[in-house]
Design a protein around this motif. Structure first.
Motif, PDB file in Angstrom:
ATOM      1  N   SER A  47       6.804  11.856   0.139  1.00 24.21           N
ATOM      2  CA  SER A  47       5.606  11.691  -0.661  1.00 24.21           C
ATOM      3  C   SER A  47       5.318  12.943  -1.492  1.00 24.21           C
ATOM      4  CB  SER A  47       4.435  11.379   0.276  1.00 24.21           C
ATOM      5  OG  SER A  47       3.263  11.277  -0.454  1.00 24.21           O
ATOM      6  N   ASN A  48       5.583  14.084  -0.875  1.00 24.89           N
ATOM      7  CA  ASN A  48       5.358  15.337  -1.602  1.00 24.89           C
ATOM      8  C   ASN A  48       6.285  15.453  -2.805  1.00 24.89           C
ATOM      9  OD1 ASN A  48       3.344  16.185  -0.020  1.00 24.89           O
ATOM     10  ND2 ASN A  48       4.609  17.473   1.307  1.00 24.89           N
ATOM     11  N   LYS A  49       7.572  15.059  -2.600  1.00 26.53           N
ATOM     12  CA  LYS A  49       8.551  15.124  -3.698  1.00 26.53           C
ATOM     13  C   LYS A  49       8.075  14.266  -4.877  1.00 26.53           C
ATOM     14  CE  LYS A  49      12.959  16.097  -1.457  1.00 26.53           C
ATOM     15  NZ  LYS A  49      14.214  15.490  -0.991  1.00 26.53           N
ATOM     16  N   LEU A  50       7.615  13.108  -4.501  1.00 26.10           N
ATOM     17  CA  LEU A  50       7.125  12.188  -5.537  1.00 26.10           C
ATOM     18  C   LEU A  50       5.951  12.803  -6.292  1.00 26.10           C
ATOM     19  CD1 LEU A  50       7.034   9.368  -6.854  1.00 26.10           C
ATOM     20  CD2 LEU A  50       5.476   8.699  -5.036  1.00 26.10           C
ATOM     21  N   THR A  51       5.040  13.363  -5.508  1.00 25.16           N
ATOM     22  CA  THR A  51       3.851  13.953  -6.124  1.00 25.16           C
ATOM     23  C   THR A  51       4.246  15.100  -7.053  1.00 25.16           C
ATOM     24  OG1 THR A  51       2.737  13.466  -4.056  1.00 25.16           O
ATOM     25  CG2 THR A  51       1.567  14.895  -5.592  1.00 25.16           C
ATOM     26  N   VAL A  52       5.208  15.916  -6.565  1.00 25.96           N
ATOM     27  CA  VAL A  52       5.648  17.053  -7.383  1.00 25.96           C
ATOM     28  C   VAL A  52       6.321  16.561  -8.660  1.00 25.96           C
ATOM     29  CG1 VAL A  52       7.280  18.986  -7.480  1.00 25.96           C
ATOM     30  CG2 VAL A  52       5.844  18.659  -5.468  1.00 25.96           C
ATOM     31  N   THR A  53       7.198  15.550  -8.522  1.00 29.04           N
ATOM     32  CA  THR A  53       7.910  15.010  -9.695  1.00 29.04           C
ATOM     33  C   THR A  53       6.920  14.492 -10.732  1.00 29.04           C
ATOM     34  OG1 THR A  53       9.609  14.310  -8.168  1.00 29.04           O
ATOM     35  CG2 THR A  53       9.743  13.420 -10.407  1.00 29.04           C
ATOM     36  N   VAL A  54       6.003  13.669 -10.230  1.00 24.07           N
ATOM     37  CA  VAL A  54       5.006  13.086 -11.145  1.00 24.07           C
ATOM     38  C   VAL A  54       4.185  14.192 -11.792  1.00 24.07           C
ATOM     39  CG1 VAL A  54       2.943  11.621 -11.283  1.00 24.07           C
ATOM     40  CG2 VAL A  54       4.923  10.901  -9.920  1.00 24.07           C
ATOM     41  N   GLY A  55       3.810  15.158 -10.956  1.00 24.62           N
ATOM     42  CA  GLY A  55       3.004  16.278 -11.457  1.00 24.62           C
ATOM     43  C   GLY A  55       3.738  17.042 -12.546  1.00 24.62           C
ATOM     44  N   VAL A  56       5.045  17.317 -12.295  1.00 23.57           N
ATOM     45  CA  VAL A  56       5.842  18.067 -13.282  1.00 23.57           C
ATOM     46  C   VAL A  56       5.932  17.295 -14.591  1.00 23.57           C
ATOM     47  CG1 VAL A  56       8.194  18.845 -13.830  1.00 23.57           C
ATOM     48  CG2 VAL A  56       7.173  19.412 -11.619  1.00 23.57           C
ATOM     49  N   GLU A  67       0.829  -1.201   0.000  1.00 17.63           N
ATOM     50  CA  GLU A  67       0.000   0.000   0.000  1.00 17.63           C
ATOM     51  C   GLU A  67       0.866   1.255   0.000  1.00 17.63           C
ATOM     52  OE1 GLU A  67      -3.192  -0.229   2.769  1.00 17.63           O
ATOM     53  OE2 GLU A  67      -3.618   1.913   2.632  1.00 17.63           O
ATOM     54  N   LYS A  68       1.998   1.208   0.787  1.00 20.55           N
ATOM     55  CA  LYS A  68       2.866   2.397   0.885  1.00 20.55           C
ATOM     56  C   LYS A  68       3.725   2.574  -0.380  1.00 20.55           C
ATOM     57  CE  LYS A  68       3.355   2.385   5.876  1.00 20.55           C
ATOM     58  NZ  LYS A  68       4.178   1.886   6.995  1.00 20.55           N
ATOM     59  N   ALA A  69       4.219   1.440  -0.924  1.00 23.50           N
ATOM     60  CA  ALA A  69       5.218   1.545  -1.998  1.00 23.50           C
ATOM     61  C   ALA A  69       4.616   1.464  -3.400  1.00 23.50           C
ATOM     62  CB  ALA A  69       6.253   0.441  -1.834  1.00 23.50           C
ATOM     63  N   LEU A  70       3.310   1.266  -3.480  1.00 26.72           N
ATOM     64  CA  LEU A  70       2.717   1.020  -4.799  1.00 26.72           C
ATOM     65  C   LEU A  70       2.931   2.190  -5.771  1.00 26.72           C
ATOM     66  CD1 LEU A  70       1.133  -1.154  -6.316  1.00 26.72           C
ATOM     67  CD2 LEU A  70      -0.895   0.227  -5.912  1.00 26.72           C
ATOM     68  N   ALA A  71       2.805   3.397  -5.245  1.00 26.62           N
ATOM     69  CA  ALA A  71       2.973   4.570  -6.107  1.00 26.62           C
ATOM     70  C   ALA A  71       4.366   4.569  -6.725  1.00 26.62           C
ATOM     71  CB  ALA A  71       2.756   5.834  -5.302  1.00 26.62           C
ATOM     72  N   TRP A  72       5.384   4.283  -5.888  1.00 25.82           N
ATOM     73  CA  TRP A  72       6.766   4.227  -6.393  1.00 25.82           C
ATOM     74  C   TRP A  72       6.923   3.095  -7.415  1.00 25.82           C
ATOM     75  CZ3 TRP A  72      10.309   7.681  -6.466  1.00 25.82           C
ATOM     76  CH2 TRP A  72      10.341   8.683  -5.506  1.00 25.82           C
ATOM     77  N   LEU A  73       6.333   1.980  -7.046  1.00 24.21           N
ATOM     78  CA  LEU A  73       6.447   0.820  -7.944  1.00 24.21           C
ATOM     79  C   LEU A  73       5.840   1.120  -9.312  1.00 24.21           C
ATOM     80  CD1 LEU A  73       5.569  -2.137  -5.541  1.00 24.21           C
ATOM     81  CD2 LEU A  73       7.784  -1.653  -6.585  1.00 24.21           C
ATOM     82  N   VAL A  74       4.675   1.761  -9.271  1.00 21.34           N
ATOM     83  CA  VAL A  74       4.006   2.102 -10.538  1.00 21.34           C
ATOM     84  C   VAL A  74       4.849   3.095 -11.319  1.00 21.34           C
ATOM     85  CG1 VAL A  74       1.979   3.246 -11.552  1.00 21.34           C
ATOM     86  CG2 VAL A  74       1.693   1.582  -9.714  1.00 21.34           C
ATOM     87  N   LEU A  75       5.426   4.072 -10.591  1.00 23.28           N
ATOM     88  CA  LEU A  75       6.259   5.081 -11.255  1.00 23.28           C
ATOM     89  C   LEU A  75       7.484   4.437 -11.906  1.00 23.28           C
ATOM     90  CD1 LEU A  75       5.961   8.145 -11.536  1.00 23.28           C
ATOM     91  CD2 LEU A  75       7.690   8.375  -9.760  1.00 23.28           C
ATOM     92  N   VAL A  76       8.129   3.539 -11.146  1.00 21.12           N
ATOM     93  CA  VAL A  76       9.304   2.827 -11.681  1.00 21.12           C
ATOM     94  C   VAL A  76       8.906   2.019 -12.907  1.00 21.12           C
ATOM     95  CG1 VAL A  76      10.939   0.956 -11.192  1.00 21.12           C
ATOM     96  CG2 VAL A  76      10.574   2.765  -9.516  1.00 21.12           C
ATOM     97  N   GLN A  77       7.759   1.391 -12.786  1.00 21.02           N
ATOM     98  CA  GLN A  77       7.266   0.581 -13.907  1.00 21.02           C
ATOM     99  C   GLN A  77       7.068   1.441 -15.161  1.00 21.02           C
ATOM    100  OE1 GLN A  77       6.772  -2.734 -13.230  1.00 21.02           O
ATOM    101  NE2 GLN A  77       6.583  -3.035 -15.432  1.00 21.02           N
TER     102      GLN A  77
END
Lengths: 618, 298
Positions: free
Chosen positions: B3-12, A282-292
């Motif tokens: 989490s914010n960094k990630l959100t910002v990166t993805v958003g950009v 649940e915590k790492a899914l966003a990263w995993l999807v991004l890496v994917q």
């Protein structure tokens, strides 16, 4: 509160029915395929809403029955009433249980079957449908947009309501409303895309919608199977078997984890969502999807060209300096900066001129009189006989018809020309080849092309097709042009076979005549020889006899000279005795010269001839 | 924070992609792009590469394929100048010569949109040109009479100028793809072909019968010749036999009377052998021997 949920259920049902009707009408009016497929989705949603509504009614009745029962248990005097059988005591509960046990699974089964049938039908329909330009696109865009807005507001309200205790039966229709809002919005956007020049966007979106219905069907099958093996926990509320988690997920993607956790917990019977792995996921899914996604993006920087293929690489639409890629791995800029278009350059490609071959058909014997192609075209061919007749102004059509099947095989030899000069080089080659065949046939005699001219025609046609292809810079090499099937049309073919049969019949008659001739002449030769031999035989006998007679005479003369009288008497008597031995002889001894003698020299008839018995006729 | 960094990166990244898609466009090697600003054509981009534009709906893009398009018209019945019904289908290859005029003529910008107009043009020209030619111009074994290529050229010449002038389309080539006859005529042609073959059958049969008769009669003739020759030879041989036999009879000259007498005796002997009745008197030798017996008995 329950009464309120039923009202919401009725409103949702009517809204889905209205949205379905509007979607189909608008889809047909605006030529929106996606809109028409979305109406099917609304129809399914309306069915599910209806079942939810019935279930709400049953549960409401059960709740009232329970309240009534609680009231009555306080009155001890009526306790005996509850000694009756439970079914009689709780008819509403019994009805709800029967509904849960029988009606819901059957309904879900039928729903799944219907969804599968719809998917098959819709997929086929989309494949055969021609894309038509939208009619009044702005009207369609606006109305689908408004529909989306209404559905979204109502759907969100209903889904929030469904989160409250005891309102779970509102959830299925709420999910359909929310996802329906998204589908309507996408349809509106798609009409905009079509307006912007993406003519096939609507067609693709309609396919995506069919995919959503297919997902519902697959999920329905899985739900039915899982329902059989799900652990039954007494007192625990059962999940709605007809409710689609996929619809809920697509309608509210933010609830993905909640939905997944609920589903897992429900299926396994314990809190899977509290395990460490689930928490990590649940915590790492966003990263995993991004890496994917990153990996996916990077993977577009490598392209593998398969053996037998060549690729054309373009950077921002312009061919790169070295833009032809041969088999192997190649690096390139990521999509969409550089794109690769593949072509099977080594593959021998084939089309047939004159016939549409039957797919997968294998005829053990191919006859002129039996149709052996899916479609046979009769090509006009010149007729020398008819041309001569035409000159006498009899008015007949001076041409014959011929069925031909000419396979043409080719390879791409210049990928640049093939890809960049023509929109459809393969189709053009087929047209050029057909033209050359037609052009060739109208100038040759039917019997020439069917017999002695066949081989020459094949070579000449290959040369002509190659020349035309080169003139148009098609970038292909014609490998083979075969006149494998060239014969009169099926209806006229028996008459052509009759000629062959007649030739055989004639051959048969000629052989018989030759047999007669051989026999007659041979026998005549033998007979002639026989006659000559007979003459020769006569000659031999005649000469021999004459020689013998001459010799005999010489001897007789000597005898005669010796005693003429005796010799003559002897000769006379010898001749008489030899010759007259068997002759009847009458010797007259009378010396009376006046005596008249009558001699009956007639043969006597036998007296017993009249007594011979004549046999009776059989 | 992470989490914010990630959100910002993805958003950009998403915003960058969004802007890229919004403000740029690609023109392929095979395309010509018409850019309209508030629906008015303002640019015609024919060179491949990356282009910049204002986002929709300010500027819209229309991609036209500038390669050679090809399509076929209908298999249509027409009439030749010598009153024959003929079905013909042609194919054409065309390109967009003038993008602006093409865009004005067919705003949808698809080849399918241009085809009905082009098809109308082709039908008209095709029927007009074919009506000026005889059937033999299309189909003939005589190469001098055949005008297939000329007819194609006449149709092409007729539509080329009109297509360019009206639609900005350059018709690159045209060819007759199919020629045929109406169904009713086709059936009659089948009947005629069948009758022709039947005629051939009869002709072949007659030829065969004639040839068989010829062979048989020749055989009879040969037989008679052989037998006649044989008879002649036999007669000659018999003559030779008589001549040779006659030589042997030279010896009869030594005593002709005796020879004749002996021949007579031979002949008498032979004649008497079969069913003869002799009535002799007693003076006939050797029955004269009976004379004395008879007188003794008396």
């Amino acid at each position: 509160m329950e009464r309120n949920s039923r009202k919401i259920g009725v409103v949702n049902l009517l809204t889905l029915v209205a949205a379905g009707a509007l979607s189909i009408a608008l889809g047909r009016f605006a030529n929106s395929l996606a809109g028409q497929v979305a109406s099917i989705f609304f129809g399914l949603g309306a069915l599910i809403s209806l079942v939810s509504l019935i279930q709400m009614g049953l549960e409401e009745r059960e709740r009232l029955e329970k309240l009534e029962f609680d009231e009555l248990t306080r009155d001890k005097a009526s306790a005996s009433l509850f000694n009756q059988a439970e079914a009689e005591a709780f008819p509403a509960r019994r009805a709800r249980e029967q509904f849960d046990r029988w009606v819901l699974p059957i309904f879900t089964g039928l729903l799944v079957a219907g969804e599968i049938a719809i998917v098959i039908f819709a997929w086929k329909w989309l494949r055969e449908t021609t894309v038509v330009a939208p009619n009044q696109p702005l009207v369609g865009l606006a109305l689908f947009g408004v529909t989306a807005l209404i559905l979204f507001v109502l759907g969100k309200y209903s889904s929030n309501l469904a989160r409250l205790d005891g309102q779970r039966l509102v959830r299925p229709s709420a999910s359909f409303l929310v996802l329906g809002a998204y589908l309507s919005m996408l349809t509106a956007l798609c009409i905009g895309l079509v307006l912007g020049g993406q003519a096939r966007a609507d067609w693709w979106l309609a396919r995506v919608f069919v995919g959503v219905i297919a997902l519902m069907g697959i999920e329905g099958v899985a739900s039915l199977i899982f329902e059989i093996y799900r652990p039954r926990v007494r007192g625990k509320q059962t999940r709605l078997v007809y409710e689609s988690r996929v619809i809920g997920l697509l309608g509210q993607p933010e609830s993905i984890f909640t939905t997944a956790a609920t589903a897992l917990d429900y299926q396994f019977g314990f809190k899977v969502s509290e395990t460490w792995f689930y928490q990590f996921l649940e915590k790492a899914l966003a990263w995993l999807v991004l890496v994917q996604l990153g990996v996916l993006f990077v993977s577009t920087m490598v392209v593998f060209i398969e053996p037998g293929e060549q690729g054309l690489i373009e950077r921002w639409g312009r061919p790169r300096a070295e833009h032809i890629l041969n088999p192997g791995a190649h690096l390139k800029l990521p999509w969409p900066a550089e794109k690769v278009y593949r072509f099977h350059t080594d593959q021998v490609q084939t089309f047939t001129v004159g016939m549409v071959p039957e797919e997968g058909a294998h005829e053990p014997v191919i006859l002129w009189t039996v149709k052996h192609a899916k479609e046979e075209f009769n090509l006009l061919v010149a007729s020398r006989d008819q041309s001569a007749t035409q000159s006498t102004n009899r008015g007949g059509v001076p041409a014959d018809l011929l069925s031909v099947s000419i396979p043409v095989q080719y390879q791409i030899k210049n990928i640049n020309s093939f890809a960049y000069k023509h929109v459809n080089a393969g189709k053009l080659l087929e047209q050029l080849a057909t033209r050359e065949v037609v052009r060739y046939l109208v100038g040759v005699d039917i019997f020439n092309i069917m017999s002695s001219g066949r081989k020459a025609a094949s070579a000449e046609l290959q040369q002509l097709i190659q020349t035309r292809a080169d003139e148009q810079d098609l970038g292909v090499k014609v490998l083979y042009v075969g006149l494998q099937d060239i014969h009169p049309p099926t209806k006229a073919a028996p008459a052509f076979e009759a000629v062959v049969a007649a030739r055989q019949e004639i051959e048969s008659k000629l052989r018989a005549a030759e047999g007669y001739a051989a026999r007659t002449v041979t026998i005549a030769a033998a007979d002639a020889q026989k006659r000559i031999n007979a003459a020769q035989s006569y000659k031999v006998k005649k000469v021999s006899a004459a020689a013998a007679q001459a010799g005999q005479f010489t001897n007789q003369l000597s005898a005669y000279t010796a005693s003429p009288e005796v010799f003559l008497q002897r000769a006379y008597l010898m001749a008489l005795s030899r010759g007259a031995t068997n002759a009847r002889k009458f010797i007259m001894m009378s010396t009376n010269a006046s005596e008249s003698i009558q001699i009956d020299l007639q043969d006597k008839v036998r007296t017993d001839l009249g007594e011979i018995a004549i046999p009776k006729p059989k | 924070m992470r989490s914010n960094k990630l959100t910002v990166t993805v958003g950009v990244i998403l915003v960058a992609i969004f802007f890229l898609l919004l403000f740029t466009f690609q023109v392929r090697q095979t395309e010509v792009v018409v850019v309209t600003t508030f629906d008015k054509p303002t640019r015609f981009v024919q060179e491949p590469g990356l282009g910049i534009k204002w986002p929709y709906p300010i500027q819209k893009l229309y991609h036209f394929d500038k390669r050679i398009q090809n399509f076929e018209d209908d298999f249509e019945e027409t009439y030749t100048s010598d009153n024959f019904n003929l079905l013909a289908m042609v194919y054409v290859g065309w390109t967009i010569k003038d993008p602006q005029q093409f865009f004005n003529s067919f705003p949808a910008g698809t080849p399918e949109a241009a085809q009905p107009a082009l098809k109308g043009l082709i039908r008209s020209s095709k029927n007009a040109v074919m009506g000026q030619h005889t059937f033999a111009d299309f189909i003939s074994t005589d190469p001098k009479q055949l005008k297939f290529v000329q007819i194609e050229k006449e149709i092409l010449d007729d539509i080329r100028a009109q297509a360019l002038q009206k639609y900005g389309i350059n018709v690159e080539f045209l060819g007759i793809k199919k020629l045929g006859l109406p169904e009713s005529v086709t059936q009659k042609v089948f009947d005629r072909m069948t009758a022709e073959r039947q005629r051939e059958v009869e002709k072949l049969k007659a030829q065969g019968d004639g040839e068989a008769i010829r062979i048989k009669s020749a055989a009879d003739r040969d037989r008679d010749t052989l037998l006649a020759d044989a008879d002649a030879k036999a007669t000659a041989i018999r003559g030779q036999a008589d001549a040779e036999a006659a030589k042997s009879f030279e010896v009869f000259k030594d005593h002709p009377e005796l020879a004749v007498l002996l021949l007579k005796l031979n002949s008498l002997e032979t004649t008497l052998k079969d069913r003869s009745t002799l009535i002799l008197d007693e003076r006939t030798p050797p029955f004269d021997l009976l004379r004395g017996v008879n007188s003794t008995n008396r």
